[in-house]
Design a protein around this motif. Sequence first.
Motif, PDB file in Angstrom:
ATOM      1  N   LEU A 149       7.684   2.589  -5.785  1.00  7.72           N
ATOM      2  CA  LEU A 149       7.666   1.323  -5.069  1.00  7.72           C
ATOM      3  C   LEU A 149       8.050   0.197  -6.012  1.00  7.72           C
ATOM      4  O   LEU A 149       7.852   0.281  -7.229  1.00  7.72           O
ATOM      5  CB  LEU A 149       6.273   1.042  -4.501  1.00  7.72           C
ATOM      6  CG  LEU A 149       5.739   2.050  -3.477  1.00  7.72           C
ATOM      7  CD1 LEU A 149       4.328   1.670  -3.080  1.00  7.72           C
ATOM      8  CD2 LEU A 149       6.646   2.126  -2.274  1.00  7.72           C
ATOM      9  N   HIS A 189       8.242   3.955   7.301  1.00  8.31           N
ATOM     10  CA  HIS A 189       6.899   3.780   6.779  1.00  8.31           C
ATOM     11  C   HIS A 189       6.484   5.058   6.058  1.00  8.31           C
ATOM     12  O   HIS A 189       6.535   6.147   6.648  1.00  8.31           O
ATOM     13  CB  HIS A 189       5.919   3.455   7.909  1.00  8.31           C
ATOM     14  CG  HIS A 189       6.032   2.045   8.384  1.00  8.31           C
ATOM     15  ND1 HIS A 189       5.141   1.473   9.267  1.00  8.31           N
ATOM     16  CD2 HIS A 189       6.936   1.078   8.098  1.00  8.31           C
ATOM     17  CE1 HIS A 189       5.484   0.225   9.499  1.00  8.31           C
ATOM     18  NE2 HIS A 189       6.588  -0.032   8.805  1.00  8.31           N
ATOM     19  N   ALA A 199       3.861   1.844   2.804  1.00 13.73           N
ATOM     20  CA  ALA A 199       4.897   0.907   2.381  1.00 13.73           C
ATOM     21  C   ALA A 199       6.140   1.195   3.209  1.00 13.73           C
ATOM     22  O   ALA A 199       6.214   2.211   3.919  1.00 13.73           O
ATOM     23  CB  ALA A 199       5.199   1.057   0.891  1.00 13.73           C
ATOM     24  N   GLU A 251      -2.958   3.407   2.942  1.00 18.77           N
ATOM     25  CA  GLU A 251      -1.906   2.490   2.523  1.00 18.77           C
ATOM     26  C   GLU A 251      -0.531   3.042   2.893  1.00 18.77           C
ATOM     27  O   GLU A 251      -0.262   4.243   2.748  1.00 18.77           O
ATOM     28  CB  GLU A 251      -1.959   2.258   1.012  1.00 18.77           C
ATOM     29  CG  GLU A 251      -3.222   1.550   0.532  1.00 18.77           C
ATOM     30  CD  GLU A 251      -3.187   0.071   0.821  1.00 18.77           C
ATOM     31  OE1 GLU A 251      -2.134  -0.435   1.275  1.00 18.77           O
ATOM     32  OE2 GLU A 251      -4.223  -0.588   0.615  1.00 18.77           O
ATOM     33  N   ALA A 287       1.667   5.350   0.661  1.00 17.61           N
ATOM     34  CA  ALA A 287       1.703   4.668  -0.630  1.00 17.61           C
ATOM     35  C   ALA A 287       0.338   4.794  -1.300  1.00 17.61           C
ATOM     36  O   ALA A 287      -0.684   4.463  -0.691  1.00 17.61           O
ATOM     37  CB  ALA A 287       2.063   3.196  -0.453  1.00 17.61           C
ATOM     38  N   GLU A 303       5.510  -3.617  -1.899  1.00 10.00           N
ATOM     39  CA  GLU A 303       5.799  -3.788  -0.476  1.00 10.00           C
ATOM     40  C   GLU A 303       6.902  -2.860   0.027  1.00 10.00           C
ATOM     41  O   GLU A 303       6.809  -2.303   1.112  1.00 10.00           O
ATOM     42  CB  GLU A 303       6.200  -5.247  -0.206  1.00 10.00           C
ATOM     43  CG  GLU A 303       5.063  -6.235  -0.394  1.00 10.00           C
ATOM     44  CD  GLU A 303       3.924  -6.009   0.596  1.00 10.00           C
ATOM     45  OE1 GLU A 303       4.203  -5.608   1.737  1.00 10.00           O
ATOM     46  OE2 GLU A 303       2.770  -6.206   0.204  1.00 10.00           O
ATOM     47  N   TYR A 304       7.977  -2.726  -0.733  1.00 13.35           N
ATOM     48  CA  TYR A 304       9.121  -1.950  -0.276  1.00 13.35           C
ATOM     49  C   TYR A 304       9.578  -1.011  -1.390  1.00 13.35           C
ATOM     50  O   TYR A 304       9.328  -1.253  -2.551  1.00 13.35           O
ATOM     51  CB  TYR A 304      10.278  -2.872   0.133  1.00 13.35           C
ATOM     52  CG  TYR A 304       9.935  -3.798   1.270  1.00 13.35           C
ATOM     53  CD1 TYR A 304      10.086  -3.369   2.592  1.00 13.35           C
ATOM     54  CD2 TYR A 304       9.439  -5.068   1.030  1.00 13.35           C
ATOM     55  CE1 TYR A 304       9.752  -4.205   3.643  1.00 13.35           C
ATOM     56  CE2 TYR A 304       9.105  -5.918   2.077  1.00 13.35           C
ATOM     57  CZ  TYR A 304       9.266  -5.482   3.381  1.00 13.35           C
ATOM     58  OH  TYR A 304       8.922  -6.302   4.420  1.00 13.35           O
TER      59      TYR A 304
END
Length: 476
Positions: free
Chosen positions: A319, A455, A449, A447, A458, A324-325
Amino acid sequence: MAPQRFREQFDQIQRSMPGVPLAMGPDDAAEFLYEKGVVLARDGEEARVVEDTVREHFTALAGMDADRVRRAGPETNRSGITRIQVGDPGEGTGGDPAVAHALRSLRASEGRAGRRLVSRNHVVSIAVNSCPGDEPVPVPSTERPNPAPADTPYDPGSAVGVLVVDTGLMADHRSYPLLAHTRGDLQVKECDDDGVLCQYVGHGTFIAGLLAAVAPNTDITVRNTLNDAGAILESEFGEKLFDAVEKGGWPDVISLSAGTSNGRTDGLLGVHTFMEELRARGTLLVAAAGNNASATPFWPAAYADLPGWEDSVLSVGALRADGEYGACFSNHGGWVKVYAPGERLTSALTGIDTPVPYVYQHSTFDACRFGFGYACTCQTPRHTGLLSEPGDAPAKPDQVMFEGYAQWSGTSFATPVVAGLIASHMTVHQQTDARVARKALLAANTEYAEVRGAHVPALLPPTWRPVPVGPPDGAA
């Protein structure tokens, strides 16, 4: 990846293997590296079939020399494969028709057998891509590790055994408190004749530091399997993996931050025997998904998606710094089973007793080469080490000093973070089976990401601090 940057990676690895002519594949494309003029086959009858079939094919083919087809190594070994020379490795500067024709000659036989009989001899490497900059960035000795050390005490009686297959340890690694009880192989050569840190030296130490921070109750052993600029031939890799586990016994977890694509979906011939043995053991292999920004399977991480290995292999993508991405460099796709922070992590590159110099050349990427809008490692920091683009470097490279800590990016570093989280789960829940702990950890994880619009699970260590992403220093 940019062809020029792949060429620089190619040249770098070629220098580390001066007696092994390499080629880019497939058909001189920039997807992977392999040994020129050589193919691999399974020991025994299959190797004889391959040798005879290639020789017969070359006899009937204009321009090919059947007399060059011969065994190029021992007929049996623990890795279960044999090297067969099919051409002159030193002949020609582009392409590798001997290997291409040898692979083609076995197609009918492979169709009848229902499985692969022959393979290129791929280069398994840390440096699978030049994005992010495959160089560590020095940070002040006052900087805190990221992830920060968890507060779990070390207990030698219950510590989880983790084997790191990588480059060796720096000689003074134990001066870094988190690595005080880490053991294994020392780096063969830390600096060149000018006193400059050699390529990828410190990589294994950095990874061990990340692991120890996330999971302090671990007994970490580091093996310098990837001593040659982070690379090794597939034909040698299986043997070296067996060596690594036999020196100290099969561990609970293996952390591996290297691999290769091969254009196929059925694994690597050179490590298949080891992977079969792994499946029969209780060890969990946590492996990096690669930095090619590709959905193409990357091995051995992609074994996580093959029937029979779902429990014994976990593939890890990276990540971006804010979590986040997916970072632009990380491989992706359904075969990547979990993602963790892998961009701009901070750990010990060397011990903290003696500063070590390193040389950088500058790069001037102002935008991510994969089209991402955030300030990923394509853009910052502005130096990417010895893999800089031609024409971007000043006449005299900068020399920087490492005072122990560094910041580094890649799936290389997301991998030990996940291995550490599994080890930590084992400690907290008094679990002795890493594969069971892996299932429980992923089942309890909430979680997610976003990676390329999908999706994905994470895993974020509690002690990890997101790093804000913004414009590069000095940019508008």
